[in-house]
Each structure stands twice: as C-alpha cells, then as structure tokens.
Design an enzyme around this catalytic site. Structure first.
Site, PDB file in Angstrom:
ATOM      1  N   ASP A  42       7.161   3.859   3.283  1.00  0.00           N
ATOM      2  CA  ASP A  42       7.519   5.021   4.092  1.00  0.00           C
ATOM      3  C   ASP A  42       9.036   4.991   4.290  1.00  0.00           C
ATOM      4  O   ASP A  42       9.780   5.461   3.435  1.00  0.00           O
ATOM      5  CB  ASP A  42       6.722   4.901   5.403  1.00  0.00           C
ATOM      6  CG  ASP A  42       6.807   6.117   6.284  1.00  0.00           C
ATOM      7  OD1 ASP A  42       6.196   7.124   5.941  1.00  0.00           O
ATOM      8  OD2 ASP A  42       7.485   6.041   7.329  1.00  0.00           O
TER       9      ASP A  42
ATOM     10  N   ASP B  42       0.826  -1.213   0.000  1.00  0.00           N
ATOM     11  CA  ASP B  42       0.000   0.000   0.000  1.00  0.00           C
ATOM     12  C   ASP B  42       0.858   1.260   0.000  1.00  0.00           C
ATOM     13  O   ASP B  42       0.660   2.150  -0.816  1.00  0.00           O
ATOM     14  CB  ASP B  42      -0.987  -0.001   1.188  1.00  0.00           C
ATOM     15  CG  ASP B  42      -0.297  -0.175   2.539  1.00  0.00           C
ATOM     16  OD1 ASP B  42       0.909  -0.500   2.575  1.00  0.00           O
ATOM     17  OD2 ASP B  42      -0.970   0.007   3.573  1.00  0.00           O
TER      18      ASP B  42
ATOM     19  N   ASP C 204      -5.209   2.425   7.293  1.00  0.00           N
ATOM     20  CA  ASP C 204      -5.976   2.702   8.515  1.00  0.00           C
ATOM     21  C   ASP C 204      -5.296   3.741   9.401  1.00  0.00           C
ATOM     22  O   ASP C 204      -4.096   4.003   9.283  1.00  0.00           O
ATOM     23  CB  ASP C 204      -6.146   1.427   9.346  1.00  0.00           C
ATOM     24  CG  ASP C 204      -4.851   1.031  10.051  1.00  0.00           C
ATOM     25  OD1 ASP C 204      -3.803   0.976   9.372  1.00  0.00           O
ATOM     26  OD2 ASP C 204      -4.883   0.814  11.272  1.00  0.00           O
TER      27      ASP C 204
HETATM   28  P1  5GP Z   1       7.889   1.319   6.204  1.00  0.00           P
HETATM   29  O1  5GP Z   1       8.501   0.039   6.682  1.00  0.00           O
HETATM   30  O2  5GP Z   1       8.084   1.568   4.731  1.00  0.00           O
HETATM   31  O3  5GP Z   1       8.355   2.498   7.036  1.00  0.00           O
HETATM   32  O4  5GP Z   1       6.380   1.228   6.567  1.00  0.00           O
HETATM   33  C1  5GP Z   1       5.428   0.831   5.732  1.00  0.00           C
HETATM   34  C2  5GP Z   1       4.145   0.640   6.508  1.00  0.00           C
HETATM   35  O5  5GP Z   1       3.920   1.733   7.423  1.00  0.00           O
HETATM   36  C3  5GP Z   1       2.959   0.659   5.592  1.00  0.00           C
HETATM   37  O6  5GP Z   1       2.695  -0.626   5.058  1.00  0.00           O
HETATM   38  C4  5GP Z   1       1.864   1.170   6.502  1.00  0.00           C
HETATM   39  O7  5GP Z   1       1.335   0.097   7.234  1.00  0.00           O
HETATM   40  C5  5GP Z   1       2.573   2.114   7.434  1.00  0.00           C
HETATM   41  N1  5GP Z   1       2.457   3.525   6.981  1.00  0.00           N
HETATM   42  C6  5GP Z   1       3.437   4.333   6.541  1.00  0.00           C
HETATM   43  N2  5GP Z   1       2.967   5.548   6.219  1.00  0.00           N
HETATM   44  C7  5GP Z   1       1.638   5.500   6.448  1.00  0.00           C
HETATM   45  C8  5GP Z   1       0.568   6.459   6.282  1.00  0.00           C
HETATM   46  O8  5GP Z   1       0.732   7.602   5.843  1.00  0.00           O
HETATM   47  N3  5GP Z   1      -0.680   6.033   6.621  1.00  0.00           N
HETATM   48  C9  5GP Z   1      -0.927   4.772   7.092  1.00  0.00           C
HETATM   49  N4  5GP Z   1      -2.193   4.474   7.382  1.00  0.00           N
HETATM   50  N5  5GP Z   1       0.051   3.844   7.250  1.00  0.00           N
HETATM   51  C10 5GP Z   1       1.312   4.215   6.927  1.00  0.00           C
HETATM   52 MG    MG Z   2       1.412  -2.052   4.536  1.00  0.00          MG
END
Ligand code: 5GP
Ligand code: MG
Length: 178
Positions: free
Chosen positions: A106, A103, A162
């Site tokens: 980040d 989805d 969410d």
């Molecule tokens: P990463 O490991 O890339 O930092 O994190 C990815 C996960 O963080 C995503 O799959 C999601 O679950 C959560 N996440 C990161 N940014 C957002 C955001 O803006 N909104 C939401 N709802 N979840 C986020």
């Molecule tokens: Mg995710």
C-alpha cells in the site's frame, strides 16, 4: 456468493479465485526461471501472505526454503514515532538470494522497512514478490520485481487478507463497496 458482509462493510468479488491462481502460477514460473539454480530463501510476511505464499511455493519445483516473519509496529513508550521491528527470522541470510513474499503493498513503508532491515545482514540480493500493489498509494520508491495485480485504492479482503480479523479464509479477493 457475489456479495458478502464482514462486520459493518459489504464486499463484492473483485478477483475470482481462478484468476488469482492462474496469476500465482505465472509468478511462480517467472521466479523459477530466474532462481532455479540459486536456491533462494523465501521470506513470507505474516499474517496476510500465508495463503499466497503457500500457493506460490506449491508451484516451485526446485530447491528452495521458506521462512516467515512479522513486521510489528508499536508506539514506543519513550518516543512518539512509530517503531517497527522484524520478528521471527531464525536463519542467517548472509550471501543468500532472498525473495520477500507479501500480500499487498500500500504505502510501501512495511516492505521498505523490512528490506532495509534484511540488507543489514548482507544477503546477496533481495527481490520482492507481492500479490497486490496499489501504485497510487506508494509513499516510497520501491522496486517490486514480481507483482500479481496492480489495483487502485480500494480496501480488499480475502485470499489471506483480513478486515479486522475476518475474511482471510475467503477464496476470492473482495472489494469493499462504499
Ligand atoms: P504498507 O506498509 O505498504 O502501507 O502496508 C501494507 C500492509 O497494509 C499490508 O501487508 C496489509 O496488512 C495492509 N493493507 C494495505 N492495504 C490493504 C487492503 O486493501 N486490505 C487489507 N486487508 N489490508 C491492507
Ligand atoms: Mg501484509
């Protein structure tokens, strides 16, 4: 409904459903063009990608399969570090072309971990398709072959994403108003 409330936060529409679906269709076309002869295995990362994955799959008109995984993190009892594990993959991926469906990316740490974990099983390739990418938040170098939208560092909900359990059912993507 342009402005909504979830828990303690207000959100406003950021990307309208129509624009999301147009982009999802474009991504599906691009993936089809590259993989139609390859019978790829899609691996969708739960929970957030469930709506994106469903819409994306509806536009694939060639033989393809999908599996769902979870990347869980927990603090191990022995170690102080963050331990991650991939749950739910019930099919061998050796020599398969794999396309990860996420989805939102980040920091990139989740996908980086998943990619490295899958590589141990020797797929013939791994591509990444993420609806959303926050380029300014990336902490690892990551090649994302298919990106829906590059967004800045605001918190988003809707279309599968969410806020503390709520908001996944919203049809548009919403951005937190700070
Ligand atoms: P990463 O490991 O890339 O930092 O994190 C990815 C996960 O963080 C995503 O799959 C999601 O679950 C959560 N996440 C990161 N940014 C957002 C955001 O803006 N909104 C939401 N709802 N979840 C986020
Ligand atoms: Mg995710």
């Amino acid at each position: 409904m342009n402005q909504i409330q979830i828990h303690d936060k207000s959100f406003q529409i950021f990307i309208h459903e129509d624009r999301i679906l147009t982009r999802v269709n474009e991504l599906a076309k691009a993936i089809s063009k590259e993989f139609a002869q390859e019978q790829p295995l899609f691996i969708a990362v739960l929970n957030g990608s469930f709506i994106f994955a469903a819409d994306l799959m509806k536009h694939m008109d060639f033989p393809c399969e999908i599996q769902f995984v979870k990347v869980s993190s927990y603090h191990g009892t022995q170690s102080s570090g963050k331990v991650q594990q991939v749950l739910g993959l019930s099919q061998p991926i050796k020599n398969r072309k794999v396309i990860i469906i996420e989805d939102i990316i980040d920091s990139g740490l989740t996908i980086d971990f998943l990619r490295k974990d899958l590589l141990l099983q020797e797929p013939s390739s791994i591509s990444i398709c993420s609806l959303l990418v926050k380029p300014d938040a990336l902490k690892v170098k990551l090649d994302v072959q298919y990106t829906g939208f590059e967004v800045d560092n605001h918190f988003l909900v809707g279309y599968g994403l969410d806020y503390d359990g709520l908001g996944r059912n919203l049809r548009h993507l919403y951005q937190a108003i700070d």
